[in-house]
Scaffold this active site. Structure first.
Site, short mmCIF file in Angstrom:
data_model
loop_
_atom_site.label_atom_id
_atom_site.label_comp_id
_atom_site.label_asym_id
_atom_site.label_seq_id
_atom_site.Cartn_x
_atom_site.Cartn_y
_atom_site.Cartn_z
N ASN A 1 0.84 -1.21 0.00
CA ASN A 1 0.00 0.00 0.00
C ASN A 1 0.87 1.25 0.00
O ASN A 1 0.78 2.11 0.90
CB ASN A 1 -0.94 -0.01 1.21
N HIS B 1 -7.21 2.98 10.07
CA HIS B 1 -7.82 1.70 9.77
C HIS B 1 -9.06 1.46 10.63
O HIS B 1 -10.06 0.90 10.16
CB HIS B 1 -6.82 0.56 9.99
#
Length: 488
Positions: A341, A374
């Site tokens: 990512n 997250h």
């Protein structure tokens, strides 16, 4: 078949919308004039939000509008700080709505909100950072010290020109459909260049898109196979606990393998949305970097004549999120973090790590922000915040044994470190997937928390070996703690 669709309805709809975004890319790329093209991109983005979220679309839309309003109506000195705390505060409130309503936001809406946070906070830091850079540049012009070498072009600073978009441009940047569903993150500068520079007209978008998409069927097939044969919930059953310890030790490898295939397919499709529309294409001489764009000679690239742009060689590294081969093969966890990512890693590095005012706490700030981006569940803390402890041990052995090894010895040590890195990631990934503390504790207790014991033993042994080496070789001092994790 119908039961499979009902079980995976949200994922199938989300996948279909990503494919739709890929298909319309070539048509969107040819639109003009610029203002009309921006408007169409924003309308498409808002439409996607409503399709995915229903009435919960109010969350990403409201937060983005309030965020960009704050940017324009607060001081350029403080807009980034205010925007950061508002957007992350709203992100936490947004997620808590699931506790008060049975029809709370879906996981897909959560992904959109996460991207909105990155864009709004990112552009606020771009505006403030470019303003600070211009002030520093003027100071250097007044007090020149030494001339730069002309033999080799120096890397550009993070900001080489002042960035101050209008409210309308901020609106279009936040809501443009490209990358809105699941990334990748790209700077406002990249967005602005897409509309004002000729690169997207001359890059071979079709070839890049086909090359990117060709592995997606494999990722999806592997995910479906692995997740159905080795389901996550099995690790909480008594039957699992009765299995041989070696079987239970390796089961997380299968869970993490399935999880990786899911991420690979989503990220690859997201990159394909960019490549099909031409966003993120830059000439290769810019030495482009994920999230950032050109790192060398950016201002010269902006002046590139049409005739040169027509024949230039391009890449889409600016919007590259995953280095799949790297994720599977790199030896160390540190290197694995750099290829996983990458666009979000870049955001964390430039927004949090580089800008945090207390040097000793930079790494903790970066990890904490990564965790709360997250989610607030315990699994994210277990997975992300425990990385430095493994890295401390890993760095010692890299310096002691791997760094200077050659030939077959380096390959053997590299394989051992790859196995340990992969096992560590798999063990941590279980916490990421189980999320809640009680479920994580049940599983780790059934495994006697063995990997944390192994980590600690490796670290202690590494420190001892490092000190012995320093005593035996007083001319060589090997530091064993390295804290730079997110900065690339």
């Amino acid at each position: 078949m119908w039961s499979f669709f009902l079980k995976n309805k949200n994922d199938i709809i989300y996948l279909s919308l990503l494919l739709f975004s890929v298909i319309i890319g070539p048509y969107y790329r040819k639109l003009g004039p610029v203002d009309f093209k921006k408007l169409v991109g924003s309308l498409l983005g808002i439409g996607l939000i409503f399709i995915v979220s229903g009435y919960n679309a109010a969350h990403p839309i409201f937060s983005a509008l309030f965020g960009i309003t704050a940017i324009k109506f607060t001081s350029i000195k403080t807009c980034h700080v205010f925007t950061f705390f508002f957007m992350f505060g709203y992100l936490m409130v947004f997620r808590l709505t699931n506790h008060f309503s049975s029809k709370g936001p879906s996981g897909q809406t959560n992904l959109i909100e996460m991207i909105i946070v990155l864009r709004v906070v990112g552009v606020a830091f771009e505006i403030n950072g470019s303003w600070l850079a211009m002030i520093e540049s003027r100071k250097k012009e007044k007090n020149p010290t030494e001339k730069e070498s002309e033999s080799q072009p120096a890397r550009d600073d993070d900001f080489v020109e002042f960035i101050n978009p209008s409210f309308v441009d901020l609106f279009h940047y936040c809501f443009n459909y490209i990358g809105l569903l699941t990334g990748p993150y790209y700077r406002y500068r990249t967005f602005d260049d897409y509309f004002n520079l000729p690169y997207s007209k001359y890059v071979d978008c079709l070839s890049f898109t086909i090359n990117t998409l060709k592995t997606v069927p494999l990722y999806i097939s592997l995910y479906l196979a692995l997740s159905n044969i080795w389901p996550l919930e099995y690790i909480l059953t008594e039957d699992h606990n009765q299995r041989h310890f070696l079987y239970r030790m390796m089961y997380p490898w299968l869970l993490f393998a399935a999880f990786r295939q899911r991420i690979y397919s989503g990220m690859t499709l997201a990159e394909s949305v960019c490549t099909s529309a031409g966003l993120g294409a830059y000439p290769v001489q810019g030495r482009n970097r994920s999230g950032h764009g050109p790192t060398v000679g950016y201002l010269n690239l902006k002046k590139m004549p049409e005739r040169e742009a027509r024949v230039a060689k391009y890449d889409f590294k600016t919007v590259e999120s995953m280095d799949v081969w790297g994720c599977e093969t790199v030896v160390t966890l540190r290197d694995s973090m750099k290829v996983w990512n990458k666009a979000v890693q870049y955001w964390v590095a430039v927004v949090v790590y580089k800008r945090f005012p207390v040097p000793e706490l930079k790494i903790h700030a970066a990890l904490f922000v990564s965790v709360i981006w997250h989610g607030y569940q315990a699994g994210y803390f277990f997975c992300i915040y425990f990385c430095p402890f493994y890295l401390m041990a890993e760095d010692i052995y890299v310096r002691l044994y791997y760094k200077d090894a050659t030939g077959i010895k380096k390959k053997i040590i590299g394989f051992i470190m790859w196995f340990l890195r992969s096992h560590s990631e798999s063990y941590q990934a279980v916490a990421f997937l189980l999320l809640s503390f009680d479920r994580i504790w049940i599983y780790y207790t059934s495994m006697h928390h063995y990997w944390y014991v192994v980590w600690f033993a490796f670290l202690v042994l590494g420190i001892i070996l490092n000190k012995v080496r320093n005593i035996l070789n007083p001319g060589i001092r090997t530091p064993y703690v390295r804290t730079r994790v997110h900065a690339q």
